[in-house]
Design an enzyme around this catalytic site. Structure first.
Site, PDB file in Angstrom:
ATOM      1  N   ASN A   7       9.407  -6.410  -4.162  1.00 33.31           N
ATOM      2  CA  ASN A   7       8.462  -7.124  -3.484  1.00 33.31           C
ATOM      3  C   ASN A   7       8.046  -8.294  -4.412  1.00 33.31           C
ATOM      4  O   ASN A   7       7.144  -8.233  -5.212  1.00 33.31           O
ATOM      5  CB  ASN A   7       6.986  -6.081  -3.244  1.00 33.31           C
ATOM      6  CG  ASN A   7       5.960  -6.646  -2.447  1.00 33.31           C
ATOM      7  OD1 ASN A   7       6.403  -8.032  -1.924  1.00 33.31           O
ATOM      8  ND2 ASN A   7       5.007  -6.033  -2.177  1.00 33.31           N
ATOM      9  N   ARG A  89      11.266  -6.122   0.156  1.00 38.15           N
ATOM     10  CA  ARG A  89      10.095  -6.217   1.177  1.00 38.15           C
ATOM     11  C   ARG A  89      10.096  -7.684   1.605  1.00 38.15           C
ATOM     12  O   ARG A  89      10.198  -8.697   0.756  1.00 38.15           O
ATOM     13  CB  ARG A  89       8.608  -5.902   0.595  1.00 38.15           C
ATOM     14  CG  ARG A  89       7.601  -5.867   1.730  1.00 38.15           C
ATOM     15  CD  ARG A  89       6.334  -5.544   1.161  1.00 38.15           C
ATOM     16  NE  ARG A  89       5.208  -5.761   1.909  1.00 38.15           N
ATOM     17  CZ  ARG A  89       3.918  -6.090   1.933  1.00 38.15           C
ATOM     18  NH1 ARG A  89       3.533  -5.944   0.674  1.00 38.15           N
ATOM     19  NH2 ARG A  89       3.102  -6.225   3.025  1.00 38.15           N
ATOM     20  N   HIS A 178       1.988  -5.038   7.900  1.00 39.73           N
ATOM     21  CA  HIS A 178       1.822  -3.797   7.348  1.00 39.73           C
ATOM     22  C   HIS A 178       2.650  -2.578   8.164  1.00 39.73           C
ATOM     23  O   HIS A 178       2.368  -1.477   8.282  1.00 39.73           O
ATOM     24  CB  HIS A 178       0.497  -3.029   7.585  1.00 39.73           C
ATOM     25  CG  HIS A 178      -0.611  -3.713   6.920  1.00 39.73           C
ATOM     26  ND1 HIS A 178      -1.741  -3.921   7.292  1.00 39.73           N
ATOM     27  CD2 HIS A 178      -0.638  -4.170   5.694  1.00 39.73           C
ATOM     28  CE1 HIS A 178      -2.822  -4.422   6.496  1.00 39.73           C
ATOM     29  NE2 HIS A 178      -1.784  -4.756   5.415  1.00 39.73           N
ATOM     30  N   ARG A 237     -10.639 -11.504   4.842  1.00 42.98           N
ATOM     31  CA  ARG A 237     -10.138 -12.170   6.254  1.00 42.98           C
ATOM     32  C   ARG A 237     -11.196 -11.826   7.296  1.00 42.98           C
ATOM     33  O   ARG A 237     -11.727 -10.768   7.289  1.00 42.98           O
ATOM     34  CB  ARG A 237      -8.769 -11.699   6.614  1.00 42.98           C
ATOM     35  CG  ARG A 237      -7.764 -11.951   5.685  1.00 42.98           C
ATOM     36  CD  ARG A 237      -6.414 -11.761   6.322  1.00 42.98           C
ATOM     37  NE  ARG A 237      -5.336 -11.647   5.272  1.00 42.98           N
ATOM     38  CZ  ARG A 237      -4.497 -10.661   5.004  1.00 42.98           C
ATOM     39  NH1 ARG A 237      -4.725  -9.673   5.528  1.00 42.98           N
ATOM     40  NH2 ARG A 237      -3.731 -10.716   3.880  1.00 42.98           N
ATOM     41  N   PHE A 280     -14.802  -2.596  -1.468  1.00 41.27           N
ATOM     42  CA  PHE A 280     -15.463  -1.776  -0.477  1.00 41.27           C
ATOM     43  C   PHE A 280     -16.286  -0.713  -1.553  1.00 41.27           C
ATOM     44  O   PHE A 280     -17.409  -0.286  -1.225  1.00 41.27           O
ATOM     45  CB  PHE A 280     -14.894  -0.669   0.327  1.00 41.27           C
ATOM     46  CG  PHE A 280     -14.310  -1.437   1.603  1.00 41.27           C
ATOM     47  CD1 PHE A 280     -13.252  -2.397   1.670  1.00 41.27           C
ATOM     48  CD2 PHE A 280     -15.307  -1.361   2.562  1.00 41.27           C
ATOM     49  CE1 PHE A 280     -13.006  -3.061   3.059  1.00 41.27           C
ATOM     50  CE2 PHE A 280     -15.088  -2.107   3.831  1.00 41.27           C
ATOM     51  CZ  PHE A 280     -13.717  -2.788   4.056  1.00 41.27           C
ATOM     52  N   GLY A 327      -6.123   2.093   0.767  1.00 37.25           N
ATOM     53  CA  GLY A 327      -7.105   2.015  -0.196  1.00 37.25           C
ATOM     54  C   GLY A 327      -8.602   2.963   0.361  1.00 37.25           C
ATOM     55  O   GLY A 327      -9.008   3.783  -0.123  1.00 37.25           O
ATOM     56  N   GLY A 329      -8.996   3.844   3.609  1.00 37.45           N
ATOM     57  CA  GLY A 329      -8.695   4.913   4.534  1.00 37.45           C
ATOM     58  C   GLY A 329      -8.387   6.356   3.763  1.00 37.45           C
ATOM     59  O   GLY A 329      -8.631   7.480   4.422  1.00 37.45           O
ATOM     60  N   GLU A 380       4.903   2.657   1.265  1.00 38.88           N
ATOM     61  CA  GLU A 380       5.817   1.633   1.776  1.00 38.88           C
ATOM     62  C   GLU A 380       6.964   1.511   0.957  1.00 38.88           C
ATOM     63  O   GLU A 380       8.244   1.404   1.559  1.00 38.88           O
ATOM     64  CB  GLU A 380       5.081   0.363   1.719  1.00 38.88           C
ATOM     65  CG  GLU A 380       3.773   0.258   2.742  1.00 38.88           C
ATOM     66  CD  GLU A 380       2.824  -0.842   2.368  1.00 38.88           C
ATOM     67  OE1 GLU A 380       3.081  -1.853   3.042  1.00 38.88           O
ATOM     68  OE2 GLU A 380       1.810  -0.846   1.953  1.00 38.88           O
TER      69      GLU A 380
HETATM   70  P1  ADP Z   1      -4.202  -3.833  -0.447  1.00 44.93           P
HETATM   71  O1  ADP Z   1      -4.323  -4.277   0.866  1.00 44.93           O
HETATM   72  O2  ADP Z   1      -4.439  -5.011  -1.757  1.00 44.93           O
HETATM   73  O3  ADP Z   1      -2.914  -2.989  -0.911  1.00 44.93           O
HETATM   74  P2  ADP Z   1      -5.569  -1.244  -1.103  1.00 44.93           P
HETATM   75  O4  ADP Z   1      -4.793  -0.529  -0.047  1.00 44.93           O
HETATM   76  O5  ADP Z   1      -4.956  -1.009  -2.307  1.00 44.93           O
HETATM   77  O6  ADP Z   1      -5.077  -2.839  -0.758  1.00 44.93           O
HETATM   78  O7  ADP Z   1      -7.178  -1.072  -0.867  1.00 44.93           O
HETATM   79  C1  ADP Z   1      -7.881  -1.738  -1.699  1.00 44.93           C
HETATM   80  C2  ADP Z   1      -9.320  -1.299  -1.208  1.00 44.93           C
HETATM   81  O8  ADP Z   1      -9.511   0.058  -1.163  1.00 44.93           O
HETATM   82  C3  ADP Z   1     -10.372  -1.791  -2.184  1.00 44.93           C
HETATM   83  O9  ADP Z   1     -11.379  -2.647  -1.028  1.00 44.93           O
HETATM   84  C4  ADP Z   1     -11.137  -0.637  -2.613  1.00 44.93           C
HETATM   85  O10 ADP Z   1     -12.314  -0.740  -2.684  1.00 44.93           O
HETATM   86  C5  ADP Z   1     -10.693   0.386  -1.711  1.00 44.93           C
HETATM   87  N1  ADP Z   1     -10.823   1.643  -2.303  1.00 44.93           N
HETATM   88  C6  ADP Z   1     -10.109   2.149  -3.412  1.00 44.93           C
HETATM   89  N2  ADP Z   1     -10.533   3.265  -3.789  1.00 44.93           N
HETATM   90  C7  ADP Z   1     -11.585   3.562  -2.897  1.00 44.93           C
HETATM   91  C8  ADP Z   1     -12.505   4.717  -3.009  1.00 44.93           C
HETATM   92  N3  ADP Z   1     -12.517   5.588  -3.967  1.00 44.93           N
HETATM   93  N4  ADP Z   1     -13.689   4.521  -2.326  1.00 44.93           N
HETATM   94  C9  ADP Z   1     -13.608   3.526  -1.596  1.00 44.93           C
HETATM   95  N5  ADP Z   1     -12.770   2.575  -1.223  1.00 44.93           N
HETATM   96  C10 ADP Z   1     -11.886   2.442  -2.101  1.00 44.93           C
END
Ligand code: ADP
Length: 396
Positions: A7, A89, A178, A237, A280, A327, A329, A380
């Protein structure tokens, strides 16, 4: 089979060497500061190697990756010959790519043609491809597009209600992103449910977030648009916004279109609403301490996602499966609960105990929930490796 998944960004390059059949990752890592100085971080078997290596271009970065993959201490293969194929990617496949494709001159030309649609990412992705061609000549390579999975959308979902010439002459339409994640989650959901004829709503909620509406395994709509800026509000965003807001701000504060877009991409979303962070976890922490702006950011994010779920249930004529990934989800039970609260009318019933889970593939709905709600960790890289293996095997 060993597939090297790449990537490439403008100054960074992530890699994983993996087996597409088992999903086992032999080693992975990251090259950073390409074009500046160069740093490699490599992870294998719980061990981590960090090296400063000059990387004036992506070619030196790829060379550094190949060297560490055969390194006596940190390596996992004896020779580069053990890499069977490389999967890249690529952000934007425009209207030219409805699926992944073997990289040849025509494919490279088509990715170049898509640069106006993905001006920030496609040139970097191409640098990664060219570097691999230079360093591993003759090695089969495959491009996997972030947009491809969404190319089954019908015109009502992908056309914008603007003058036709922009679509016909300039390919302006909804593409969605995505896609590799949405494809992986869809495949997993179909495998887990044991049937294809499903109406699935996928929620990829990370720093960037998007939803997809899927029927019989095919994408029918998705929340991102021509670029990843559209849809629900995200880490930084804005998501969907009335274009007149931009006109107002640009006129009043003398911003150019590029500056305005930069603000919408990097200084907006839950970061702007909360005034705390784009992460988050930080926002949830601040909200618990009584920060009302942070609470509003969480409420708005959940509201946006809920609204899209309702819209997609209407578009699909129902919903059998709702998935959460990425993250937030995968790791945010509170956010998942908040999003699903009020969706009981459409048959979504979350089991609070089952929902108290992080990063595991599991059902979080009650046994009598009409909609089966899954947490499915996305992968991915595995999807890229599998597409690569499939195409390379088919070509031989
Ligand atoms: P990217 O789009 O950069 O790939 P990710 O899928 O890694 O992002 O998601 C990042 C987000 O996931 C961040 O906002 C982070 O706060 C959130 N996140 C990761 N772990 C947790 C957690 N345990 N509880 C709540 N949010 C989380």
């Amino acid at each position: 089979m060993n597939v090297l998944v790449i990537n490439a960004g403008s100054s960074s390059l992530k890699y994983q060497l993996m087996d597409p059949e088992t999903g086992d990752v032999a080693a992975k890592g990251l090259c950073e500061r390409i074009g500046i100085d160069g740093r490699l971080t490599h992870k294998v078997d719980g061990k981590k190697a960090e090296r400063e290596i000059p990387m004036p271009t992506h070619s030196e970065a790829i060379n550094a990756v190949l060297e560490i993959l055969v390194d006596p201490e940190y390596g996992v293969i004896k020779s580069v010959d053990e890499i069977d194929a490389v999967g890249h990617r690529v952000l934007h496949g425009g209207m030219k790519f409805t699926d992944s494709c073997i990289i040849d001159d025509a494919c490279i030309k088509a990715i170049e043609d898509c640069i106006p649609l993905g001006p920030l990412h496609n040139p970097a992705n191409l640098m990664g491809i060219r570097a691999c061609q230079a360093v591993m000549p003759g090695k089969p390579q495959v491009a996997v597009f972030d947009t491809a999975f969404h190319m089954t959308m019908p015109p009502v979902a992908y056309r914008y209600a603007i003058e036709k010439k922009y679509y016909e002459n300039d390919d302006i339409r909804r593409y969605g992103f995505h896609g590799t994640s949405h494809k992986y989650i869809t495949r997993r959901a179909i495998a887990l449910m044991g049937r294809t004829d499903l109406k699935i709503i996928n929620c990829h909620l990370g720093n960037g977030s998007s939803l997809s509406a899927v029927k019989d395994g095919k994408c029918m709509d998705t929340s991102m648009g021509l670029s990843p800026l559209a849809g629900v509000c995200m880490g930084t965003r804005s998501g969907d916004i009335d274009p007149t807001v931009c006109q107002f701000i640009m006129n009043k504060y003398g911003l150019t279109a590029d500056e305005m877009l930069n603000d919408l991409n990097k200084k907006s979303g839950v970061k702007a609403l909360s005034g705390v962070s784009s992460d988050f976890r930080d926002i949830e922490g601040a909200a618990k301490e009584g920060n009302e702006d942070a609470q509003l950011a969480l409420d708005k994010f959940a509201y946006d996602v809920k609204k899209y779920i309702g819209a997609y249930a209407a578009a699909l004529g129902g919903c059998d499966v709702l998935t959460f990934t990425a993250g937030v989800g995968e790791n945010g039970p509170d956010m998942r609960a908040k999003i699903c609260q009020g969706l009981e009318y459409m048959g979504v019933k979350i089991d609070p105990e089952k929902n108290n889970t992080r990063g595991k593939e599991t059902i979080i709905s009650t046994d009598d929930s009409k909609v089966t709600v899954w947490v499915i960790p996305t992968n991915e890289e595995l999807m890229i490796a599998q597409d690569t293996a499939e195409l390379v095997k088919a070509a031989n």
